[in-house]
Design a protein around this motif. Sequence first.
Motif: not given
Length: 289
Positions: A9-15, A114-118, A122-124, A277-289
Amino acid sequence: MPETIRIENPELAVEISTLGAEMQSLKTVDGRDWLWNGDAAWWTGRSPILFPIVGKTPGDQLAINGTNYPMAQHGIARRRDFAIVEQTATSCRHELASSPQTREVYPFDFRLTLEHRLDGGRLSVTATVENTGDTPLPFGIGFHPAFLWPLPGAEGKPHAVILDNGAEPGVVQLEDGLIGKTLPNSPFKAGRLELAHSLFDKDALIFPEGAGTGLTYAAEGGPSLAFTFENLPNIALWQKPGAPFLCIEPWHGMAAHAGGTAELVERPYTVALAAGDEMRFGFTVEING
């Protein structure tokens, strides 16, 4: 050969690679990469997913209902090819389903997505585990992303990890990679841990509980990474001694106890997921600076 796809997106790029659905880079628009580069001189990992175990097993053997199966540290998913099931400009989903090969070492039916989302800066990263079989599915799961230390543009500055909840959680010591005794003092003081390479002379710092659902990894007067965690009660910090990275690892599951059983269901924080059943787990990271 693994395929690498890019979201941005205009702020982040992930491979992300199809091998292990592992993130390969996390760049801001100025071209700085905040993720460890996988230099084999230190550690080839970058951001592996840990499934169906977190950590080691006694003798690299995992017991399931009394039968031993070979199981390397952190499980099988990090070494498997995932299928790309969805991709947009700013998100992608990779999937690993059970197969005859996975059942040889982990005799269960499952689907791991596994999902990566911008979203702005912020990356989730979200993992969904589905039990596609007709018996309970025992597993542990965790994330193992490595970020640069020092952070980009913060060379020579002190770095710290600051817990959102201001706690001083207990830490356990590893014994040959297995969970050992709880140490008498937390390295956190009022929620703050001043980072030093010597902290990791005896392997990772593991906090089974109490670290909360968010933290910040920051350079003094410099950039920072702000994390939030979903359904991941265990936190670990790890660095190969002297290496230029810090792993910030949220888990739901830990290594086996030193001197204890190899049974999967006896490992700390193992999930037992009902059929269908299914369960969800995740983290987000936001870059500042």
